[in-house]
Design an enzyme around this catalytic site. Structure first.
Site, short mmCIF file in Angstrom:
data_model
loop_
_atom_site.label_atom_id
_atom_site.label_comp_id
_atom_site.label_asym_id
_atom_site.label_seq_id
_atom_site.Cartn_x
_atom_site.Cartn_y
_atom_site.Cartn_z
N GLU A 140 -10.08 6.11 5.85
CA GLU A 140 -10.90 5.52 4.77
C GLU A 140 -10.31 4.21 4.28
OE1 GLU A 140 -13.76 4.74 3.03
OE2 GLU A 140 -14.10 6.90 3.09
N GLY A 167 -1.80 -14.73 -4.68
CA GLY A 167 -1.54 -13.53 -3.90
C GLY A 167 -2.79 -12.93 -3.26
N GLY A 217 -10.92 -1.13 1.30
CA GLY A 217 -9.96 -0.61 0.33
C GLY A 217 -10.40 0.69 -0.32
N VAL A 266 0.83 -1.21 0.00
CA VAL A 266 0.00 0.00 0.00
C VAL A 266 0.87 1.26 0.00
CG1 VAL A 266 -1.78 1.29 1.24
CG2 VAL A 266 -1.89 -1.21 1.13
N LYS A 288 -12.88 -4.49 10.77
CA LYS A 288 -13.54 -3.51 9.90
C LYS A 288 -14.98 -3.27 10.36
CE LYS A 288 -10.63 -4.93 6.00
NZ LYS A 288 -10.52 -5.97 4.95
#
Lengths: 439, 439
Positions: free
Chosen positions: A129, A187, A134, A14, A205
Site C-alpha cells: 500500500e 525538503g 503514500g 519512512v 506507481k
C-alpha cells in the site's frame, strides 16, 4: 495470543516514521489485530536514526540478510528503496517463509512479477500500500473497494514533488528552475530530483495501479513517460488563460484496442477537483463502470503518511498470518492464473486532446497554413489565441487547443508544421484531458 | 471451484443495480475471486422489476424467510431497507450459517450491536460497505486502510439529497422548499424526504463511521441530529458573504473528554475541498494522527454506485467464505472483545465556532448589549456584519462569527440574548468548522 514479530530493514524517513507510529499507537493497533505487533529487529546504517528510541525494545542489526534469515521474524518490512539489495532481500525473505511489507515502487514496477510469483508459490503476502500515493489507501480501494467494477480509467497526481513545483509555477508565476530550487530547500524535492521530475517515480506507481486495475502483469517498460523538466512558465500561463491547470498525471485507460499507460504533464479544467489538488498532495481519480468517478486525496509522501500505509499493511498481514492463501486478496487484484495479456498501446495509438504552442513569424497567411495542416490530419481546433509579439521578438506564439485525435495523427501534423518556413521553433505539445465520462 | 451461491432479498433500485452489475461484470468478478458468484434466488415483490433479466438465471421467490432458510444459499444480500422484517431476516440468515451483505444503515445503526454479536458468535461476516456513502469504499478505508492511525476526527457529506438541496439553494439563491421540490422532481429526494432532510439518514451513517473509527459500540441515540428543513436562504447568502458554504456534515471527533457525534448544517470555508463537493455527491474527510487528512469522494447513492459497494462486499465474503474467523477483519474495525466504552459527549460539552444571526431593533447601544453578553460567556467575536434594514422592516440582522467555545456557553449566551428587549426573533445559530489541524 502470541505477538507478530516484525523486522524492519531501513530506518530512513519512512522507517523511522513506521517505528514511531507503531510505538505511539501500539494499543489501538493491537485492539484492531487481536494480538500485538512487536518490532524485534531493525537494520540501520546510521545509528543517529535511533535517537529517542528505547534500544531495549528491539535488536539493532547490521546485516539485512541476517534479519531475513532469522527464524524469529514473521514479517519483513523493506524500506531501503532501490533495486539491490532490496530485491535479493525480499526474495530471500519469501524463500524463508516470511511475509513482506514494502514501500518500494521501483522494485515492484521492475521486478514485481517475479516477486509476486514467488510469494504466490510460497503462500505468502507481499503488501505494498505504501508504494503508491503514500498514506492514501488507493491500492486497497482499487483492488478491493472497487472489485465489482470494470475500471474504465484512472488518473492520478502521484508525485508530490512535481505537484508542488507545478503549484508554485502557477501561483507564483515562476519558472521551473526557481520552483525546483524552492522545493529542494523545503525538503519536497531531493538533491537529485531526476526520478521525480522526469516522471519515472510516477511511472513506477502507474505501473502498479494499471496492473491492479486491469489484471495485467506489471509492464513498466511499456509506460510512456514525460516529466516536467522542460515545462515552460509561459505554457502554465497560457493554460490558465484557457481555463486549465497543468498537472503531471499518470493515466491508465482501457480502450477497445488495449490499455493506455502514460505519464505526462496534462491540462486539466481549472474547476475540476483534480486541478485543485495543490502542493505536496496526491490524488487519484478512478472511473468504474458501476461506481462512476471516485476520488482519493491525501498526502503522498512524508514519514508518517507513508508509515500509515506500512502499518495498515502490517495489520492486514498480521490478521492473516497463517490464513489459507486461497482466502487472501490476490497481489494484483486478479487471481494469478487469471491475469490477462491485453497489450499496452503504443503512444501513437493513444487518443487525446492537445495544447499546441507554435512560434511563428508574424506574416500574412500563417494561420491558414497551420489550420490547413491540421485539417489534412482531420484534427479539429477547439480554441486558438494569437498573442502580440513582444517588442523586438522575431516570432509570435499561436496557442491552440484541439479536439481529441490520435497521437499518431498529431505527430504527423507537428512534423508538417515544423517544416513550414514560418515556424521557427520546435512546437510545444501538451495533452489535455477533461476527465469526464468515458475519457 | 464451486460457485458462491447468493440470494438477494429486494429488487428495488439497489437490488436491480446489483443484479445488473453482477451479470455485466461476471467474468472480471470471478477472475478476482477465483470462483464464480452465482445468484440463485431473488425475492421480489413487484415482478416488473425483473424486466430484461433472464428468468432462467435464478429462482424468483416470494417469501424472504424461505430464502434465508434455504441450505443452497451461502450469502444473503439484504436490500429491502427499514427495520422489520430486515432485522429478523438478517438474524435468521446468521442463525442458519449464512454470511450477510447489507446496505441497510438504519438497521445497523439501531440493531448492529445485536447483529454483529450473533455474526461473531457464528463465525460469519455481515458486510456493509454499501450502508455508508454508496460506492465510496469508506468503510474499508477507515477500518483497514487507516488501521495504523488514531483517528482524530472525520467529517462527511453523507446524504446526497441534502447536499443537492444545499447546492441549489446556494447556486440559484432559492429557498429550501423550492430546492426540495426540484430534488424530488429529479429523483434526488423521496416523496417523504423526512429521513434525509431531518438528518436521520446522515446520523445512521455517522453512527457506523464513529464506531469503526473509535472502536466503540453503535450508539445512534447518542448522536446529536439537526437537519436542514429550517435552514433559510438568507443564511446561505450571508455565509457566502463571509467566505463559507453551508453543508450538512456528520462529524465524529475524539477529545480528551469523550467522543463528539453530531449531524448539523455547518459553515465550511468556501475554498475547502469539502465545500466544493456539489450536488448529489458524497465525501468523507478523515484526519488520522499519522496520515493527516485524507478525502474520499464519489456518488453516495443510486443503483449502480451502491451496487458497486454491494458487489465489493460479495467479493470480500466470497474470498473468505470458509476462512478461519480469526483471520477476518472485525466488523467494527476493533476486535469484539476490545471495544471501548468511551462516552459520547452531550452537545453542551462540544466545542465549536458559531454563526449567529440576531434580528434586532435598530436602536443605539444594541451592539454593546450583544457584545457584553458574549464577553460575559468569554466568547470571542471573529467577524460581524450589520445589514441595513429593508424598507419598512422592524428589525435588522446582525450576523456574527465567533471563535471556538463550548456549546453550553453558547446556549447560555443565546438565552440571554433572546431575553433582551431589542432582540425580537429567535436567534439563528449554525456551527462553523474550519476542518483543519486537530479540529
Amino acid at each position: 495470543m502470541a505477538s507478530v514479530k516484525v523486522g524492519i530493514i531501513g530506518l530512513g524517513t519512512v522507517g523511522r516514521g513506521t517505528l514511531d507510529v507503531l510505538r505511539r499507537n501500539a494499543t489501538e493497533i493491537s485492539r484492531r489485530i487481536g494480538r500485538p505487533l512487536q518490532v524485534r529487529q531493525v537494520v540501520v546504517r546510521n545509528p543517529a536514526r535511533l535517537e529517542g528510541l528505547d534500544a531495549r525494545d528491539f535488536d539493532v542489526v547490521q546485516d539485512p540478510f541476517a534479519l531475513v534469515n532469522d527464524p524469529g521474524i514473521d514479517v519483513v518490512v523493506e524500506l531501503i528503496g532501490g533495486i539491490e539489495p532490496a530485491r535479493s532481500l525480499v526474495l530471500a525473505a519469501l524463500h524463508n517463509g516470511k511475509h513482506v511489507v514494502t514501500a518500494n515502487k521501483a522494485l515492484l514496477a521492475l521486478h514485481g512479477n517475479e516477486i509476486f510469483a514467488l510469494a504466490q508459490e510460497k503462500g505468502l503476502v507481499v503488501a505494498f500500500e505504501a508504494a503508491v500515493a503514500g498514506g492514501i489507501p488507493i491500492i486497497k480501494a482499487v483492488r478491493e473497494g472497487l472489485a465489482g467494477n470494470r475500471i474504465e480509467w484512472l488518473a492520478g497526481i502521484i508525485n508530490g514533488t512535481c505537484n508542488y513545483i507545478l503549484t508554485q509555477m502557477r501561483s507564483k508565476g515562476c519558472g521551473f528552475d526557481t520552483a525546483l530550487a524552492e522545493a529542494q530547500a523545503l525538503g519536497y524535492a531531493e538533491a537529485d530530483p531526476t526520478f521525480d521530475i522526469d516522471g519515472i517515480d510516477s511511472a513506477h506507481k502507474l505501473t502498479i495501479l494499471g496492473a491492479i486495475a486491469y489484471g495485467v502483469p506489471l509492464e513498466f517498460p511499456a509506460v510512456h513517460v514525460e516529466g516536467i523538466r522542460s515545462l515552460q512558465g509561459i505554457d502554465v500561463t497560457y493554460a490558465e488563460e484557457l481555463g486549465y491547470r497543468i498537472k503531471l498525471l499518470g493515466i491508465a485507460r482501457r480502450t477497445a484496442q488495449g490499455i493506455e499507460m502514460r505519464v505526462h504533464p496534462t491540462l486539466v479544467p481549472a474547476a475540476h477537483l483534480l486541478a485543485n489538488v495543490e502542493g505536496p498532495f496526491n490524488a487519484v481519480l478512478v472511473e468504474g463502470d458501476a461506481v462512476g468517478q471516485t476520488l482519493y486525496h491525501g498526502r503522498g509522501a512524508g514519514a508518517e503518511p507513508t508509515a500509515s500505509a506500512v502499518v495498515a499493511d502490517l495489520v492486514d498481514v498480521a490478521r492473516t498470518l497463517t490464513a489459507d492463501p486461497a482466502n487472501r486478496v490476490p497481489h494484483l487484484a486478479f487471481q494469478p492464473g487469471q491475469l490477462a495479456s491485453v497489450p499496452v498501446l503504443p503512444m501513437a495509438s493513444v487518443e487525446s486532446a492537445y495544447y499546441l504552442r507554435i512560434q511563428v513569424l508574424d506574416k500574412p497567411g500563417v494561420l491558414a497554413q497551420i489550420t490547413r495542416i491540421l485539417a489534412d490530419e482531420e484534427i479539429s481546433i477547439e480554441a486558438m489565441i494569437q498573442k502580440e509579439a513582444p517588442d523586438g521578438a522575431e516570432s509570435v506564439p499561436v496557442v491552440l487547443l484541439t479536439q481529441r485525435t490520435l497521437e499518431g495523427r498529431m505527430n504527423r501534423a507537428i512534423s508538417a508544421l515544423e517544416s513550414l518556413p514560418v515556424v521557427n521553433h520546435s512546437i510545444i505539445r501538451l495533452r489535455v484531458e477533461t476527465l469526464t465520462g468515458s475519457h
